[in-house]
Design a protein around this motif. Structure first.
Motif, short mmCIF file in Angstrom:
data_model
loop_
_atom_site.label_atom_id
_atom_site.label_comp_id
_atom_site.label_asym_id
_atom_site.label_seq_id
_atom_site.Cartn_x
_atom_site.Cartn_y
_atom_site.Cartn_z
N ARG A 18 0.88 -1.18 0.00
CA ARG A 18 0.00 0.00 0.00
C ARG A 18 0.91 1.22 0.00
O ARG A 18 1.84 1.32 0.81
CB ARG A 18 -0.97 -0.04 1.17
CG ARG A 18 -0.56 0.58 2.41
CD ARG A 18 -1.63 0.81 3.46
NE ARG A 18 -2.69 -0.16 3.61
CZ ARG A 18 -3.62 -0.12 4.56
NH1 ARG A 18 -3.59 0.86 5.45
NH2 ARG A 18 -4.56 -1.02 4.65
N ASN A 63 -7.72 -9.73 5.51
CA ASN A 63 -8.61 -9.43 4.39
C ASN A 63 -7.76 -8.86 3.25
O ASN A 63 -7.42 -7.68 3.26
CB ASN A 63 -9.65 -8.42 4.88
CG ASN A 63 -10.59 -8.01 3.79
OD1 ASN A 63 -10.45 -8.43 2.63
ND2 ASN A 63 -11.56 -7.19 4.14
N ALA A 70 -8.34 -8.04 0.29
CA ALA A 70 -8.92 -6.98 -0.55
C ALA A 70 -8.63 -5.59 0.03
O ALA A 70 -8.66 -4.60 -0.70
CB ALA A 70 -10.42 -7.19 -0.67
N SER A 71 -8.36 -5.52 1.34
CA SER A 71 -8.17 -4.20 1.96
C SER A 71 -6.70 -3.81 2.14
O SER A 71 -6.41 -2.73 2.65
CB SER A 71 -8.83 -4.18 3.35
OG SER A 71 -10.20 -4.40 3.22
N ASP A 97 -5.72 -0.57 0.61
CA ASP A 97 -6.61 0.57 0.90
C ASP A 97 -6.01 1.42 2.02
O ASP A 97 -5.98 1.01 3.19
CB ASP A 97 -7.99 0.03 1.29
CG ASP A 97 -9.01 1.14 1.47
OD1 ASP A 97 -8.59 2.31 1.65
OD2 ASP A 97 -10.21 0.84 1.43
N THR A 120 -7.06 3.79 3.59
CA THR A 120 -7.97 4.29 4.63
C THR A 120 -8.28 3.22 5.68
O THR A 120 -8.92 3.52 6.69
CB THR A 120 -9.31 4.76 4.01
OG1 THR A 120 -9.96 3.62 3.43
CG2 THR A 120 -9.10 5.83 2.96
N VAL A 121 -7.85 1.98 5.44
CA VAL A 121 -8.19 0.90 6.39
C VAL A 121 -7.04 0.74 7.40
O VAL A 121 -5.92 0.42 7.02
CB VAL A 121 -8.41 -0.44 5.63
CG1 VAL A 121 -8.67 -1.57 6.62
CG2 VAL A 121 -9.57 -0.30 4.66
N THR A 147 -7.35 -3.50 11.83
CA THR A 147 -8.67 -4.06 11.48
C THR A 147 -8.59 -5.04 10.31
O THR A 147 -9.61 -5.52 9.83
CB THR A 147 -9.65 -2.93 11.09
OG1 THR A 147 -9.16 -2.31 9.90
CG2 THR A 147 -9.78 -1.90 12.19
N LEU A 148 -7.38 -5.35 9.85
CA LEU A 148 -7.25 -6.21 8.66
C LEU A 148 -7.47 -7.69 8.97
O LEU A 148 -7.71 -8.48 8.06
CB LEU A 148 -5.86 -6.04 8.04
CG LEU A 148 -5.61 -4.72 7.30
CD1 LEU A 148 -4.13 -4.59 6.96
CD2 LEU A 148 -6.46 -4.65 6.04
N THR A 197 -8.96 -11.19 9.65
CA THR A 197 -10.29 -11.70 9.29
C THR A 197 -10.95 -12.42 10.46
O THR A 197 -12.16 -12.48 10.55
CB THR A 197 -10.22 -12.65 8.08
OG1 THR A 197 -9.16 -13.56 8.29
CG2 THR A 197 -10.03 -11.89 6.80
#
Ligand SMILES: Cc1cc2nc3c(=O)[nH]c(=O)nc-3n(C[C@H](O)[C@H](O)[C@H](O)COP(=O)(O)OP(=O)(O)OC[C@H]3O[C@@H](n4cnc5c(N)ncnc54)[C@H](O)[C@@H]3O)c2cc1C
Length: 437
Positions: free
Chosen positions: A374, A419, A421-422, A425, A427-428, A432-433, A435
């Motif tokens: 990222r 996760n 897919a995040s 990102d 902003t994530v 919190t990643l 699962t």
């Protein structure tokens, strides 16, 4: 001969933390600390990052707000352990005549002429910088004396060759370049930091080092000294070797663990030369599955078997800081004939400062894992190392301090599914990643 409950050999970070963790955990017996150097315990990371700007030693007691002279019963300065031998089980011990308690299990002689009998010996002997023996006039950077010699050689702008593009080599390169020196790095691997991060991400870190000449896939085969100049012979991947002269040449080739004390132990015979001392997850020396009671190893001289991360490679400040907590708890538990308490161990963490750039690595980057990055900016990014089914094993953080706490939490219980897919990102938040919370 003098008896001590615990003898700690080596007064680097791991050694003094062992003393304090034992006291913090309630150990009331005697603790003897052998400081093999002629200075109070000091911190090593500033040597490569602040060599020219901070010539004074960063003393560990001051930096970590510790009082080691108060915590240790005895500190022998400028004293090295020379030999380590197992004391046979007390020969006359019977049910009616039990052995002395605590029973001496190990004997250590020192350069000061003392002979210590100890119930526990903790090897915290660290490592020394690697230099091929034939290389003349090559500087290294491991100790305060090394730093003083290097500083003295760099009082005027110099052309410096650094052999080795690992963390210490590139930290030093960035620091010296920022202070007016001309730097060339030679690295045998295809990129800087290839062994630590993999070639792709090592190459990305190289972008943080503009104006430094970098020769990768180039092996230095010889170093000689001639009229105040040091000449290196470089072998590139293709074509003939060539030579270049420098004012100063620094070998930053890694470190060899100090394991000499084990050489007289028959149990240690199978250990390959130069390998760290194997220990279980509590720091008990364990060779081919055999635990050596009362013998422990911690810090840069040791590799611990971790249930989540496997064999932890030595060489990381955070390991030397945190592992003594587990070691001390295990020593106290064994003295009480109890099992060591389950203490959570943080994920392996390496930090680095390359000029103005701050880098953190949590977990263990596997070269064969997939990576996803990222990107916040050209100088700030986070790379996730994971398997194809999104099991996260490491996080590399470049210039993004807000992500360090999240990465630490994410990997607190070992590799974890995330996760995927995040991952890219921005902003994530990292924490919190996961699962499965
Ligand atoms: C220049 C430099 C920069 C670094 N930067 C970073 C960084 O940015 N991030 C990071 O994670 N890590 C870094 N490290 C690594 C980190 O400093 C080490 O992991 C840490 O210092 C290890 O502590 P230790 O106590 O195990 O070993 P050491 O600090 O090596 O201490 C061991 C001590 O034991 C002594 N000793 C050895 N044999 C004997 C004997 N027989 N008897 C008595 N004493 C003995 C040695 O002389 C030494 O004083 C850096 C290291 C160096 C050299």
């Amino acid at each position: 001969m003098t008896f001590t409950d615990v003898l700690v050999v080596g007064a680097g970070l791991a050694g003094i933390r062992t003393v304090h963790c034992l006291r913090d955990a309630g150990h009331t017996g005697s603790i003897t600390l052998l400081n093999g150097e002629n200075t109070p315990p000091y911190d090593r990371p500033p040597l490569s990052k602040d060599l020219l700007t901070h010539p004074e030693a960063v003393l560990l007691d001051e930096d970590l707000a510790l009082n080691t002279p108060a915590a240790a019963t005895t500190i022998a300065h400028n004293t090295r352990a020379l030999t380590l031998t197992a004391i046979p089980v007390h020969p006359q011990a019977t049910a009616h005549h039990p052995p002395p308690h605590p029973e001496p299990r190990w004997q250590v002689t020192t350069t000061g002429g003392e002979c210590w009998d100890a119930h526990h010996v903790v090897l915290a002997t660290g490592a020394s910088a690697i230099t091929p023996p034939a290389w003349e006039s090559v500087a290294t950077l491991r100790t305060l004396d090394d730093a003083a010699r290097l500083r003295a050689a760099l009082t005027t702008p110099a052309h410096v060759a650094i052999i080795g593009g690992g963390w210490i080599g590139i930290e030093l390169a960035a620091h010296l370049h920022a202070h007016g020196h001309t730097i060339t790095i030679y690295e045998a691997a295809p990129t800087l930091l290839a062994a630590q991060l993999g070639a792709e991400h090592g190459a990305r870190i190289s972008t943080l080092l503009p104006n430094i000449t970098i020769h990768t896939s180039t092996v230095i085969t010889n170093v000689t000294h001639d009229h105040d100049r040091t000449r290196v012979t470089a072998q590139p991947p293709h074509g003939p070797s060539w030579q270049a002269s420098y004012d100063v040449v620094v070998a930053a080739l890694g470190a060899t663990p100090h394991t000499e004390l084990l050489t007289t132990l028959p149990e240690a015979a199978p250990l390959p030369p130069g390998s760290p001392i194997p220990a279980n997850n509590n720091g008990q020396v364990t060779i081919n599955g055999q635990v050596l009671p009362g013998l422990h190893a911690v810090g840069d001289c040791a590799t611990w078997a971790d249930p989540h991360w496997g064999a932890i490679t030595p060489g990381h400040w955070m390991t030397a800081l945190t592992a003594p907590t587990l070691l001390a708890a295990a020593i106290i538990a064994s003295d009480n004939n109890e099992q060591p308490p389950p203490i959570p161990r943080p994920a392996p963490h390496t930090f680095s400062r390359i000029g103005p750039h701050h880098i953190d690595v949590f977990g263990v980057p596997h070269q064969d894992h997939t990576t996803t990055t990222r990107v916040y900016s050209a100088t700030s990014w986070v790379t996730f190392y994971h398997t194809d089914d999104a099991l996260l094993t490491a996080v590399l953080i470049v210039n993004s301090p807000r992500d360090t706490a999240g990465a630490r939490k994410l990997l607190a219980h070992g590799p974890t599914h995330v996760n995927s897919a995040s991952l890219t990102d921005t902003t994530v938040p990292l924490k919190t990643l996961r699962t499965h919370p």
